[in-house]
Motif scaffolding. Structure first.
Motif, PDB file in Angstrom:
ATOM      1  N   ARG A 113     -27.240 -10.269  17.707  1.00 29.32           N
ATOM      2  CA  ARG A 113     -26.189  -9.809  16.788  1.00 29.32           C
ATOM      3  C   ARG A 113     -26.692  -8.711  15.850  1.00 29.32           C
ATOM      4  NH1 ARG A 113     -21.342 -11.605  18.701  1.00 29.32           N
ATOM      5  NH2 ARG A 113     -20.397 -11.678  16.621  1.00 29.32           N
ATOM      6  N   THR A 120     -28.597  -6.890  20.847  1.00 35.52           N
ATOM      7  CA  THR A 120     -27.208  -6.647  20.488  1.00 35.52           C
ATOM      8  C   THR A 120     -26.286  -7.777  20.930  1.00 35.52           C
ATOM      9  OG1 THR A 120     -26.974  -5.278  22.480  1.00 35.52           O
ATOM     10  CG2 THR A 120     -27.351  -4.142  20.377  1.00 35.52           C
ATOM     11  N   THR A 121     -26.711  -8.592  21.900  1.00 39.01           N
ATOM     12  CA  THR A 121     -25.873  -9.712  22.348  1.00 39.01           C
ATOM     13  C   THR A 121     -26.334 -11.003  21.674  1.00 39.01           C
ATOM     14  OG1 THR A 121     -27.283  -9.925  24.320  1.00 39.01           O
ATOM     15  CG2 THR A 121     -25.272  -8.646  24.539  1.00 39.01           C
ATOM     16  N   CYS A 156     -23.005 -15.217  26.370  1.00 44.98           N
ATOM     17  CA  CYS A 156     -24.177 -14.337  26.366  1.00 44.98           C
ATOM     18  C   CYS A 156     -25.080 -14.696  27.525  1.00 44.98           C
ATOM     19  CB  CYS A 156     -24.965 -14.484  25.059  1.00 44.98           C
ATOM     20  SG  CYS A 156     -24.250 -13.613  23.653  1.00 44.98           S
ATOM     21  N   ARG A 157     -25.803 -13.680  28.029  1.00 44.40           N
ATOM     22  CA  ARG A 157     -26.808 -13.912  29.067  1.00 44.40           C
ATOM     23  C   ARG A 157     -28.181 -13.964  28.425  1.00 44.40           C
ATOM     24  NH1 ARG A 157     -30.391 -10.759  31.669  1.00 44.40           N
ATOM     25  NH2 ARG A 157     -29.478  -8.866  30.787  1.00 44.40           N
ATOM     26  N   ASP A 158     -28.944 -14.989  28.761  1.00 43.75           N
ATOM     27  CA  ASP A 158     -30.336 -15.095  28.341  1.00 43.75           C
ATOM     28  C   ASP A 158     -31.173 -15.236  29.607  1.00 43.75           C
ATOM     29  OD1 ASP A 158     -32.659 -15.329  26.960  1.00 43.75           O
ATOM     30  OD2 ASP A 158     -32.203 -17.234  25.992  1.00 43.75           O
ATOM     31  N   TYR A 191     -16.110 -16.130  25.321  1.00 38.30           N
ATOM     32  CA  TYR A 191     -17.253 -15.532  24.640  1.00 38.30           C
ATOM     33  C   TYR A 191     -18.551 -16.156  25.148  1.00 38.30           C
ATOM     34  CZ  TYR A 191     -13.411 -13.940  21.839  1.00 38.30           C
ATOM     35  OH  TYR A 191     -12.222 -13.376  21.455  1.00 38.30           O
ATOM     36  N   ASP A 214     -30.576  -5.114  26.123  1.00 37.86           N
ATOM     37  CA  ASP A 214     -29.308  -5.699  25.675  1.00 37.86           C
ATOM     38  C   ASP A 214     -29.492  -6.903  24.751  1.00 37.86           C
ATOM     39  OD1 ASP A 214     -27.895  -3.855  27.177  1.00 37.86           O
ATOM     40  OD2 ASP A 214     -27.678  -5.191  28.912  1.00 37.86           O
ATOM     41  N   SER A 250     -24.776 -21.641  20.713  1.00 39.83           N
ATOM     42  CA  SER A 250     -24.529 -21.499  22.149  1.00 39.83           C
ATOM     43  C   SER A 250     -24.449 -22.880  22.783  1.00 39.83           C
ATOM     44  CB  SER A 250     -25.634 -20.673  22.809  1.00 39.83           C
ATOM     45  OG  SER A 250     -26.891 -21.318  22.672  1.00 39.83           O
ATOM     46  N   TYR A 252     -26.263 -18.003  31.626  1.00 37.89           N
ATOM     47  CA  TYR A 252     -25.192 -17.710  30.688  1.00 37.89           C
ATOM     48  C   TYR A 252     -24.852 -18.960  29.887  1.00 37.89           C
ATOM     49  CZ  TYR A 252     -23.940 -13.037  32.285  1.00 37.89           C
ATOM     50  OH  TYR A 252     -23.955 -11.694  32.548  1.00 37.89           O
ATOM     51  N   THR A 265     -31.296   0.859  23.945  1.00 32.99           N
ATOM     52  CA  THR A 265     -30.090   0.750  23.138  1.00 32.99           C
ATOM     53  C   THR A 265     -30.395   1.334  21.761  1.00 32.99           C
ATOM     54  OG1 THR A 265     -29.405  -1.253  24.308  1.00 32.99           O
ATOM     55  CG2 THR A 265     -28.393  -0.841  22.165  1.00 32.99           C
TER      56      THR A 265
END
Length: 409
Positions: free
Chosen positions: A204, A200-201, A120-122, A118, A197, A101, A126, A170
Motif C-alpha cells: 500500500r 504497491t499491492t 493480492c498476489r504474494d 479485492y 508490484d 488478508s 492469491y 515501479t
C-alpha cells in the motif's frame, strides 16, 4: 455483405446478453462484512461442503516448520452452516484498524472468497483483502484511498547495462510533480518471491505516501520500486519468459550475470536522467524488507557515498564466509575483514539515519540482533524499532510509515 452484417449483429447480441447475465446475476452474499464495532463476518455459499474454514492474518499465529526454519503462520477458524447452504463465521473480538488478508478452505482445498473482488498476489498465491478502519489517522485509514491529492504510479522500463537486459520498475511521483520542481528519491525494495508490484499491492505504498504527504508528515518524494531479482526483467507474466509459476527463491536461477548490488547504479543513473530529482546523498534514501533489506544492507555498504538514509526492515543480512552451522552471525561478521572495511567507510561517511526494524518473533530476529551487537561493538550509530509479530506485511507497512517520516528533513 448483408449476411455478414447480420451475423456480426447476432454475435454482438449474444455477447451482450452474456455480459448482462454476468452483470445482473451477481453474488448477493456480503463477505466480508466489516461492522462498526470492528468485528468481521465471513460468508461462503457451499451447500455440498462438509467442512469450511477461514484462515488469515487476523487469526492467532501458529508455529510451523518450513524450508526456512520455524515460522509463524495464521491458524484456521471454522464456519458454521446456516440456511440455504451459506456458511458463516464472525470474529470473536473486534479487529484493530489494519489491512488484513484471508482465504477459505473447503474440505481441505483452498479457495478465494467469490463475494470479494479485492485480492493480492504474494509470490504464487492469491488472498482476498479487507480493511478495518475506525477513525481518521489509524492504520486502516492510512492504507485506504482517501480524498487527498494523489500521486501517480507508473511501470517504467529502463536499460541495465550491468545485467545486460531491459528491466521494469515501479515509480511513484507525488501529487504536484507535473507542475515542476525537484524531489528527493526513496528507493524501496521488496523481499524474496516479490517483484516491482509488491510494495504497491501488498505494501500500500502509494496510499501511505499520499496520505502522509497530505497530512504534512512526509516530504513529497519520488519512490522507486525496482525488481530485486537480477535474472528477471519484470514481474511474472510481464516479460518474455511468459506465464511461468513464480517461486519463493526464483531469483536464484538461472544465475544472473551480476548481483542486484552491482547493478543498482544503473537504476540511480536512469532515475536521475529521466526524473526531476534533487541529487547527492542527502537527497537519496534506500530501504527494503527481508531480501530487500539485505539488498539495502549490501548496496549501502558497497556505495558508502550514495545514501544518507538507510532502512533495514526484517533484513536478510547477507554475509560471506563460513557455512559452519555452529558459527553465529556475529562470529561471521567479526571474521569478515571486508565487511569491517565496508562498514567503516559507510559510517565514516556519516549517514543521517541508519534505521533497523524487526518483529520480536521474526525468524531473522537473531541474525539482526547479532548485527546490532556488531554495530554496537564498533560504536556505529543507528536507530532501532522492535514490533510484535513476525515476518509479515503488517509490520513492513508500519516500518515504511515510520521510516518515510524521518527522511529528507
Amino acid at each position: 455483405m448483408k449476411r455478414l452484417t447480420t451475423l456480426l449483429a447476432c454475435t454482438f447480441i449474444a455477447l451482450g446478453s452474456w455480459a448482462q447475465q454476468a452483470l445482473f446475476s451477481g453474488n448477493e452474499i456480503i463477505s466480508p462484512e466489516v461492522k462498526d464495532d470492528g468485528t468481521v463476518t465471513f460468508r461462503l455459499y457451499a451447500p455440498k461442503a462438509v467442512k469450511v474454514e477461514v484462515t488469515g492474518d487476523f487469526l492467532p499465529q501458529v508455529k510451523v516448520q518450513t524450508p526456512m526454519g520455524e515460522m509463524e503462520q495464521p491458524g484456521y477458524a471454522e464456519l458454521k452452516e446456516g440456511k440455504n447452504g451459506v456458511w458463516e463465521y464472525t470474529t470473536a473480538q473486534p479487529l484493530s484498524p489494519e489491512l488484513y488478508s484471508y482465504k477459505f478452505r473447503v474440505d481441505g482445498m483452498d479457495y478465494l472468497d467469490p463475494s470479494n473482488v479485492y485480492m493480492c498476489r504474494d509470490i504464487a498465491s492469491y488472498t482476498n483483502i479487507f480493511i478495518v478502519e475506525k477513525e481518521k489517522g489509524d492504520k486502516g485509514d492510512l492504507y485506504s484511498v482517501n480524498e487527498v491529492p494523489h500521486g501517480n504510479v507508473a511501470k517504467v522500463w529502463y536499460p541495465s547495462p550491468t545485467l545486460k537486459m531491459t528491466r521494469r520498475m515501479t515509480v511513484y511521483t507525488p501529487a504536484g510533480y507535473d507542475k515542476g520542481g525537484r524531489y528527493p528519491v526513496l528507493y524501496l525494495l521488496h523481499g524474496a518471491g516479490g517483484d516491482e508490484d509488491a510494495w504497491t499491492t501488498l505494501g500500500r505504498a502509494a496510499q501511505i505516501l499520499d496520505n502522509l504527504i497530505a497530512e504534512g508528515k512526509v516530504k513529497p518524494m519520488i519512490v522507486v520500486m525496482p525488481n530485486g531479482n537480477p535474472n528477471c526483467e519484470a514481474a511474472p507474466g510481464e516479460w518474455s519468459k511468459g506465464m511461468y509459476k513464480p517461486s519463493f527463491m526464483g531469483h536464484m536461477t538461472p544465475k544472473p550475470v551480476a548481483s542486484m548490488e552491482e547493478s543498482f547504479p544503473d537504476i540511480v543513473k536512469y532515475v536521475e536522467k529521466n526524473y526531476r530529482v534533487l541529487k547527492g546523498k542527502k537527497n537519496r534514501a534506500i530501504c527494503g524488507l527481508s531480501m530487500g533489506g539485505g539488498h539495502s544492507f549490501g548496496i549501502s555498504k558497497m556505495y558508502p557515498d550514495m545514501f544518507d538514509y538507510v532502512g533495514l526492515f526484517s533484513a536478510a543480512i547477507f554475509l560471506s564466509g563460513s557455512n559452519d552451522p555452529q558459527q553465529t552471525a556475529l562470529d561471521a561478521m567479526n571474521a569478515d575483514p571486508q565487511l569491517g572495511k565496508e562498514l567503516a567507510a559507510l559510517f565514516g561517511a556519516n549517514p543521517k539515519l541508519y534505521w533497523i526494524a524487526i518483529g520480536s518473533t521474526d525468524f531473522l530476529y537473531k541474525s539482526n540482533a547479532d548485527y546490532r551487537k556488531y554495530l554496537d561493538s564498533k560504536g556505529y550509530k543507528y536507530e532501532y524499532v522492535e514490533t510484535d509479530g513476525g515476518h509479515i506485511w503488517r509490520n513492513w507497512r508500519i516500518y515504511l510509515t515510520q521510516f518515510s517520516q524521518k527522511l529528507f528533513k
